[in-house]
Design a protein around this motif. Structure first.
Motif, PDB file in Angstrom:
ATOM      1  N   MET B   1       0.845  -1.218   0.000  1.00 39.43           N
ATOM      2  CA  MET B   1       0.000   0.000   0.000  1.00 39.43           C
ATOM      3  C   MET B   1       0.864   1.245   0.000  1.00 39.43           C
ATOM      4  SD  MET B   1      -1.367  -0.605   3.896  1.00 39.43           S
ATOM      5  CE  MET B   1      -1.789  -2.322   3.587  1.00 39.43           C
ATOM      6  N   ASN B   2       1.999   1.114   0.670  1.00 39.41           N
ATOM      7  CA  ASN B   2       2.930   2.225   0.715  1.00 39.41           C
ATOM      8  C   ASN B   2       3.709   2.314  -0.594  1.00 39.41           C
ATOM      9  OD1 ASN B   2       5.142   3.982   1.545  1.00 39.41           O
ATOM     10  ND2 ASN B   2       4.208   3.721   3.574  1.00 39.41           N
ATOM     11  N   THR B   3       4.200   1.151  -1.032  1.00 37.76           N
ATOM     12  CA  THR B   3       4.914   1.101  -2.317  1.00 37.76           C
ATOM     13  C   THR B   3       3.986   1.507  -3.447  1.00 37.76           C
ATOM     14  OG1 THR B   3       4.694  -1.245  -1.794  1.00 37.76           O
ATOM     15  CG2 THR B   3       6.907  -0.420  -2.257  1.00 37.76           C
ATOM     16  N   ASP B   4       2.740   1.120  -3.313  1.00 36.04           N
ATOM     17  CA  ASP B   4       1.717   1.509  -4.261  1.00 36.04           C
ATOM     18  C   ASP B   4       1.691   3.022  -4.452  1.00 36.04           C
ATOM     19  OD1 ASP B   4      -0.147  -0.107  -5.668  1.00 36.04           O
ATOM     20  OD2 ASP B   4      -1.747   1.058  -4.723  1.00 36.04           O
ATOM     21  N   PHE B   5       1.673   3.721  -3.331  1.00 35.55           N
ATOM     22  CA  PHE B   5       1.599   5.176  -3.366  1.00 35.55           C
ATOM     23  C   PHE B   5       2.884   5.774  -3.933  1.00 35.55           C
ATOM     24  CE2 PHE B   5       2.363   9.210  -1.074  1.00 35.55           C
ATOM     25  CZ  PHE B   5       1.414   9.951  -1.738  1.00 35.55           C
ATOM     26  N   ARG B   6       4.010   5.209  -3.536  1.00 38.76           N
ATOM     27  CA  ARG B   6       5.290   5.672  -4.084  1.00 38.76           C
ATOM     28  C   ARG B   6       5.312   5.540  -5.603  1.00 38.76           C
ATOM     29  NH1 ARG B   6       9.688   5.636  -0.393  1.00 38.76           N
ATOM     30  NH2 ARG B   6       8.824   5.584   1.714  1.00 38.76           N
ATOM     31  N   GLU B   7       4.809   4.438  -6.076  1.00 32.00           N
ATOM     32  CA  GLU B   7       4.763   4.247  -7.529  1.00 32.00           C
ATOM     33  C   GLU B   7       3.899   5.297  -8.205  1.00 32.00           C
ATOM     34  OE1 GLU B   7       3.588   0.223  -8.361  1.00 32.00           O
ATOM     35  OE2 GLU B   7       5.428  -0.551  -7.430  1.00 32.00           O
ATOM     36  N   LYS B   8       2.763   5.585  -7.576  1.00 29.97           N
ATOM     37  CA  LYS B   8       1.879   6.592  -8.162  1.00 29.97           C
ATOM     38  C   LYS B   8       2.584   7.938  -8.280  1.00 29.97           C
ATOM     39  CE  LYS B   8      -2.682   4.900  -6.894  1.00 29.97           C
ATOM     40  NZ  LYS B   8      -3.541   4.924  -5.694  1.00 29.97           N
ATOM     41  N   LEU B   9       3.323   8.296  -7.226  1.00 27.37           N
ATOM     42  CA  LEU B   9       4.068   9.552  -7.282  1.00 27.37           C
ATOM     43  C   LEU B   9       5.047   9.528  -8.446  1.00 27.37           C
ATOM     44  CD1 LEU B   9       4.962  10.390  -3.548  1.00 27.37           C
ATOM     45  CD2 LEU B   9       3.292  11.517  -5.009  1.00 27.37           C
ATOM     46  N   GLN B  10       5.771   8.432  -8.563  1.00 27.90           N
ATOM     47  CA  GLN B  10       6.777   8.341  -9.631  1.00 27.90           C
ATOM     48  C   GLN B  10       6.153   8.407 -11.015  1.00 27.90           C
ATOM     49  OE1 GLN B  10       8.706   4.889  -8.056  1.00 27.90           O
ATOM     50  NE2 GLN B  10      10.411   6.077  -7.196  1.00 27.90           N
ATOM     51  N   GLU B  11       5.041   7.712 -11.190  1.00 27.72           N
ATOM     52  CA  GLU B  11       4.315   7.793 -12.468  1.00 27.72           C
ATOM     53  C   GLU B  11       4.033   9.236 -12.872  1.00 27.72           C
ATOM     54  OE1 GLU B  11       0.626   5.662 -12.227  1.00 27.72           O
ATOM     55  OE2 GLU B  11       1.649   3.813 -11.633  1.00 27.72           O
ATOM     56  N   LYS B  12       3.674  10.035 -11.876  1.00 29.98           N
ATOM     57  CA  LYS B  12       3.316  11.424 -12.159  1.00 29.98           C
ATOM     58  C   LYS B  12       4.545  12.327 -12.242  1.00 29.98           C
ATOM     59  CE  LYS B  12      -1.098  10.410 -11.089  1.00 29.98           C
ATOM     60  NZ  LYS B  12      -2.333  10.649 -11.838  1.00 29.98           N
ATOM     61  N   GLY B  13       5.726  11.736 -12.058  1.00 28.66           N
ATOM     62  CA  GLY B  13       6.945  12.529 -12.083  1.00 28.66           C
ATOM     63  C   GLY B  13       7.154  13.368 -10.833  1.00 28.66           C
ATOM     64  N   LEU B  14       6.562  12.915  -9.725  1.00 37.38           N
ATOM     65  CA  LEU B  14       6.711  13.645  -8.459  1.00 37.38           C
ATOM     66  C   LEU B  14       7.718  12.924  -7.572  1.00 37.38           C
ATOM     67  CD1 LEU B  14       2.912  14.228  -7.760  1.00 37.38           C
ATOM     68  CD2 LEU B  14       4.560  15.926  -8.555  1.00 37.38           C
ATOM     69  N   LYS B  15       8.541  13.698  -6.897  1.00 38.26           N
ATOM     70  CA  LYS B  15       9.532  13.068  -6.019  1.00 38.26           C
ATOM     71  C   LYS B  15       8.866  12.456  -4.796  1.00 38.26           C
ATOM     72  CE  LYS B  15      13.401  15.926  -7.376  1.00 38.26           C
ATOM     73  NZ  LYS B  15      14.366  16.975  -6.977  1.00 38.26           N
ATOM     74  N   VAL B  16       9.416  11.346  -4.378  1.00 35.15           N
ATOM     75  CA  VAL B  16       8.911  10.689  -3.174  1.00 35.15           C
ATOM     76  C   VAL B  16       9.627  11.299  -1.977  1.00 35.15           C
ATOM     77  CG1 VAL B  16       8.706   8.511  -1.939  1.00 35.15           C
ATOM     78  CG2 VAL B  16       8.526   8.541  -4.437  1.00 35.15           C
ATOM     79  N   THR B  17       8.910  12.064  -1.199  1.00 33.68           N
ATOM     80  CA  THR B  17       9.518  12.692  -0.026  1.00 33.68           C
ATOM     81  C   THR B  17       8.829  12.176   1.231  1.00 33.68           C
ATOM     82  OG1 THR B  17       7.977  14.544   0.091  1.00 33.68           O
ATOM     83  CG2 THR B  17       9.870  14.810  -1.370  1.00 33.68           C
ATOM     84  N   PRO B  18       9.537  12.226   2.362  1.00 33.53           N
ATOM     85  CA  PRO B  18       8.932  11.762   3.617  1.00 33.53           C
ATOM     86  C   PRO B  18       7.663  12.544   3.934  1.00 33.53           C
ATOM     87  CG  PRO B  18      11.259  12.252   3.922  1.00 33.53           C
ATOM     88  CD  PRO B  18      10.911  12.703   2.548  1.00 33.53           C
ATOM     89  N   GLN B  19       7.644  13.852   3.615  1.00 35.25           N
ATOM     90  CA  GLN B  19       6.460  14.670   3.883  1.00 35.25           C
ATOM     91  C   GLN B  19       5.265  14.173   3.073  1.00 35.25           C
ATOM     92  OE1 GLN B  19       9.501  15.744   3.251  1.00 35.25           O
ATOM     93  NE2 GLN B  19      10.079  17.404   4.645  1.00 35.25           N
ATOM     94  N   ARG B  20       5.492  13.925   1.794  1.00 35.60           N
ATOM     95  CA  ARG B  20       4.379  13.467   0.960  1.00 35.60           C
ATOM     96  C   ARG B  20       3.838  12.130   1.442  1.00 35.60           C
ATOM     97  NH1 ARG B  20       6.827  15.533  -4.885  1.00 35.60           N
ATOM     98  NH2 ARG B  20       5.917  17.618  -4.716  1.00 35.60           N
ATOM     99  N   VAL B  21       4.728  11.254   1.793  1.00 33.74           N
ATOM    100  CA  VAL B  21       4.276   9.945   2.278  1.00 33.74           C
ATOM    101  C   VAL B  21       3.495  10.109   3.579  1.00 33.74           C
ATOM    102  CG1 VAL B  21       5.046   7.706   3.149  1.00 33.74           C
ATOM    103  CG2 VAL B  21       6.146   8.709   1.130  1.00 33.74           C
ATOM    104  N   ALA B  22       4.040  10.923   4.490  1.00 33.46           N
ATOM    105  CA  ALA B  22       3.373  11.113   5.788  1.00 33.46           C
ATOM    106  C   ALA B  22       1.996  11.729   5.615  1.00 33.46           C
ATOM    107  CB  ALA B  22       4.234  12.003   6.683  1.00 33.46           C
TER     108      ALA B  22
END
Ligand SMILES: [Mn+2]
Ligand SMILES: [Mn+2]
Ligand SMILES: [Zn+2]
Ligand SMILES: [Zn+2]
Lengths: 138, 138
Positions: B1-22
């Motif tokens: 579920m977490n990796t899922d979200f990280r992938e979505k960010l990457q698809e959109k060209g957005l950096k995966v940051t601790p703030q975004r995940v939190a």
DNA sequence: TTATGCAAAGATAATCATTCTTATTTAGGA
DNA sequence: TCCTAAATAAGAATGATTATCTTTGCATAA
């Protein structure tokens, strides 16, 4: 139409003041679910000394007394609707335009649906549709 | 579920940051269409240095990239919904509670209705129901 | 008449959610 | 590892709304 509104105020035990009349007339004239700012700007032309606080206070009073409804949007400023009978709204996703939408057939359809499909643990009071899209011309 | 979200960010060209995940985790945990304030309060316990401006900026970014939706209310502060597929909402008129409501039969009913009852000068993009009422228990 | 009470309006300060600005840090590709 | 655009932190600014406090307009009673 004006006497009509005066009577409504009196029924609710509210005093008929020039400000209240002007604010209600402004909302009717503006006719696109105006914001407080729209109302203030409109009134200022004939009634330059009206106070911003008064406008907000009057709008609240009207909403409390069911002479106006607030319209839900995802913008910062609230919009007001003189059409208090239940109805739906067409929202343009490009402009700020919000139109009324009435559809008795649709209401029946929905109301029948919920007669046979109760929502668990929830008592429905009213149902509104937010129809988002785009106006063609005009 | 977490990796899922990280992938979505990457698809959109957005950096995966601790703030975004939190922020995204907070919204999922809070689970009642939280406000920015709710999110900030929740995150502050584990992540005390997050900046208020960052939360607002991240929320905007998520909305722009369709990872979140804004929920229309008549209150001052905006609420956010991690459930981006089309669905309806139950609003309590006494509390701030907003629940999701999904009903495929109802969607079909409405969609069929509009096939035969076009709205003049308006192209529908989507339709949401705001169902206002009161939750029983819980 | 004059005084008293009270709702409403005016002026303006305060609040509070959100946005903006600027300096600093960091994610992630080269 | 290095570089740089993108992201974050901090805090000031904005803007809609609300609160406070004074004044006004009337109605009713003395
Ligand atoms: Mn949800
Ligand atoms: Mn606001
Ligand atoms: Zn309307
Ligand atoms: Zn939802």
């Amino acid at each position: 139409m004006n006497t009509d509104f005066r009577e409504k105020l009196q029924e609710k035990g509210l005093k008929v003041t020039p400000q209240r009349v002007a604010i209600f007339e402004a909302i009717l004239k503006l006719n696109n679910h105006p914001t407080a700012e729209d109302i203030i700007a409109f009134i200022k032309t004939n009634h330059p000394n009206i106070s911003v606080g008064t406008v907000y206070k009057v709008l609240d009073t009207f909403v409390e007394n069911n002479l106006l409804k607030k319209v839900k949007t995802e913008k910062d400023s609230m919009r007001y609707d003189p059409h208090v009978a239940n109805h739906h709204h067409l929202y343009c996703y490009e402009t700020e335009r919000i139109d009324d939408y009435e559809d008795e057939k649709l209401n029946e359809l929905i109301s029948n649906h919920f007669k046979t499909h109760k929502i668990k643990n929830f008592k429905i009071q009213d149902i509104k549709l937010q129809i988002t899209g785009k106006f063609n011309n005009q």
